[in-house]
Every structure is written in C-alpha cells, then in structure tokens.
Design an enzyme around this catalytic site. Sequence first.
Site, PDB file in Angstrom:
ATOM      1  N   TYR A  88     -39.629 -27.577 -39.008  1.00  0.00           N
ATOM      2  CA  TYR A  88     -38.791 -26.450 -39.398  1.00  0.00           C
ATOM      3  C   TYR A  88     -37.324 -26.853 -39.308  1.00  0.00           C
ATOM      4  O   TYR A  88     -36.973 -27.879 -38.707  1.00  0.00           O
ATOM      5  CB  TYR A  88     -39.083 -25.220 -38.546  1.00  0.00           C
TER       6      TYR A  88
ATOM      7  N   ASP B 139     -31.762 -25.773 -27.052  1.00  0.00           N
ATOM      8  CA  ASP B 139     -31.431 -27.087 -26.481  1.00  0.00           C
ATOM      9  C   ASP B 139     -30.221 -27.025 -25.551  1.00  0.00           C
ATOM     10  O   ASP B 139     -30.208 -27.665 -24.492  1.00  0.00           O
ATOM     11  CB  ASP B 139     -31.153 -28.102 -27.596  1.00  0.00           C
TER      12      ASP B 139
ATOM     13  N   SER C 101     -28.543 -25.940 -31.776  1.00  0.00           N
ATOM     14  CA  SER C 101     -27.570 -25.894 -30.676  1.00  0.00           C
ATOM     15  C   SER C 101     -27.181 -27.282 -30.182  1.00  0.00           C
ATOM     16  O   SER C 101     -26.221 -27.431 -29.434  1.00  0.00           O
ATOM     17  CB  SER C 101     -28.087 -25.029 -29.530  1.00  0.00           C
TER      18      SER C 101
HETATM   19  N1  GLU Z   1     -32.688 -28.096 -31.603  1.00  0.00           N
HETATM   20  C1  GLU Z   1     -32.595 -26.741 -32.045  1.00  0.00           C
HETATM   21  C2  GLU Z   1     -31.627 -25.930 -31.220  1.00  0.00           C
HETATM   22  O1  GLU Z   1     -31.430 -26.108 -30.059  1.00  0.00           O
HETATM   23  C3  GLU Z   1     -33.908 -26.063 -32.072  1.00  0.00           C
HETATM   24  C4  GLU Z   1     -34.529 -25.881 -30.702  1.00  0.00           C
HETATM   25  C5  GLU Z   1     -34.651 -24.435 -30.309  1.00  0.00           C
HETATM   26  O2  GLU Z   1     -33.849 -23.568 -30.655  1.00  0.00           O
HETATM   27  O3  GLU Z   1     -35.629 -24.165 -29.600  1.00  0.00           O
HETATM   28  O4  GLU Z   1     -31.039 -25.041 -31.781  1.00  0.00           O
END
Ligand code: GLU
Length: 315
Positions: free
Chosen positions: A16, A80, A46
């Site tokens: 996704y 994250d 994030s």
């Molecule tokens: N890596 C992305 C973030 O931190 C997706 C992980 C998530 O939201 O669980 O926004």
Amino acid sequence: MGGTIAATAARGGAGYVAGVLPISRLLPDVQGWLRVDGEQVCNTGSQAVTYADWFRLADRVQHLVDGAAVDGIVVTHGTDTLEETAYFLDLVVHGEVPVVLTGAMRPAHAAGADGMANLRAALAVAAAPRAAGRGVLVVMNEQAHEAWDVQKMATTGVHAFASPNCGPVGWVRGRDVGFFHAPSPRPLRVAGLSTLPAQAARVLVLYAHGDLDPSVARAFVDLAPDGIVLAGVGDGNASEEVLAVLSEAAASGVTIVRASRTGSGRVIRNVEIDDDGRGFLVANYLSPQKARILLMLALTQTRDRAVLQRCFMLD
Ligand code: GLU
C-alpha cells in the site's frame, strides 16, 4: 498528517501507499455524538515528516487550543514516527484541551483494519473532559499512552504501541474512557518557537553495539553537532574508546546524553560511568529518539548542563 490510516492499495501489488487519502475521506460518521471537522496539515508517510511539518502542526494545534472553539483535537499520523511528533507537541503546545494522536497498523482495505477503530477511540479520548490537562496522548489499540513513554515496539501488528516504563495511562471501550494514573510531570515546556535555531537542530544519535569502531564516534564529532545522544548498550554504555571520544567532545562543548538502546528502563548517572567527571548527561527514561527531541528543544533555552539534566528528570 498521513500514514497508513490514510493509505490506499498499491497498484498491482500486495502493498500500500501511505499518506494518500485526504482527511475529508477519513472522518467517521459520528452524528448525534460529536461534531468533527478535518484539516489537512500534510499527507505523508511519517518516515518523511520534517521539523517544518512539526512546527506547522504545532502552530495549528496551538491556534485551535487558544481559540477555545474545540473540546479536543485528534491528529491522524503515520505510526513510524508518531511517538516523536507526539512528544514534540507535548513539549511545545500549551493548554488544557486534549490532544490525541492516532494512526493505523493496517490499511483500510486489509482484513482486520484498525484505522477507523483507532480514530473513533481517539475521538472518544479527545472528547472526554477527564482527558483535559494530560498533555499529548497517543491512542492505539484501545489504549491511551503518555507522549514521553509511548513507543512503536513492533514492525507489524495492531499491538505495536506500548508504554514500556509505566504502561498505558488509560483505556477506551467504545465511547467510554478511563485513566489509570495521574499525568506524569513534564519538566520542560517550550513556548514561542516557530522553528529550531540552526545550532539546536544539530543533535545526532550514535547507536552503540559490540566492537563499535571509535572512528564512527569521531566522525559524528567531526560533523560539529551541538549534541550527541548515545543510544548506548545496557545502561547507556559503550566501550572506553568510544566514551573517550565523547568525553573529549563534551570537554569542547558538545552536549552528550547517554540513553539506552534496550527499549525501557532508566539510564542512571554515575553508576558504571563517571558522568560528573566526563561531563555527560543521562536520558533517564527517554528513548534515544525522544532524548534527541528534548535536547534539541532544551538547547534553545540553555546550555547549562545542570539545567539541561533536570529537563530529563520526571521527579
Ligand atoms: N511508514 C508509514 C508511516 O509511518 C506507514 C506506517 C504506518 O503508518 O503504520 O506513515
């Protein structure tokens, strides 16, 4: 702010893309219970959140808090670095209005998606009068956590968030909300910042491990940071060779904070390491990533090591 809670399915794959859906598509139908308005501050994974995003968000939150037109604020965010944004807001936003961060571990199209449940739970906490004055909270998986302690502790799974030192501060079941203990003290509050002064922004995290090459520590010092947080082994430890490099840096004015890579527990002064003699600070209960945020903000207020050390203490 984005994240998995705002994700869409990736074209042609099992994965996704985080931070796509606008907040207008996420707002749940809570008619007859709450009036909810949405505002897009940014929309990103994030891992890509910047200081500029933090300050833009803090500015909007403070504006709403000061306007006294809302009973509570929920921030949807990628998981994250959710704990970092939560702790940053906790240090810079002032007021009694509940501020609650939430996210999702699974995208909306996945079986057992948790985003909408988390958002509803976060709304329940933000709307709860007894959440007022508790600083910034994180609500995930029917639990409420204080910003200073909460951590993402697993890469996947809806149970990924925990408060490893003091446990969740509260619970949510539907619209019911309860708290287990009084809010923890917050020794540092910073007001009136709209950006990080350049010198305070330069705080690095040095990750220790067995046989860490001291030249890595030397390379960090050569970057001329104002602070280095050691993500130390055990009680914030590293080999004598690495500590010698850091001691030298401390003597030349770099603020050194010993934290721990273990994931929980206190780093205590002057146990195995002579912090007084070496000019080191300790992170107490803060994870390396949160010790870094606290140090960046505290360095905008003072360079006095005794005063800086007190900012890390909860009692
Ligand atoms: N890596 C992305 C973030 O931190 C997706 C992980 C998530 O939201 O669980 O926004």
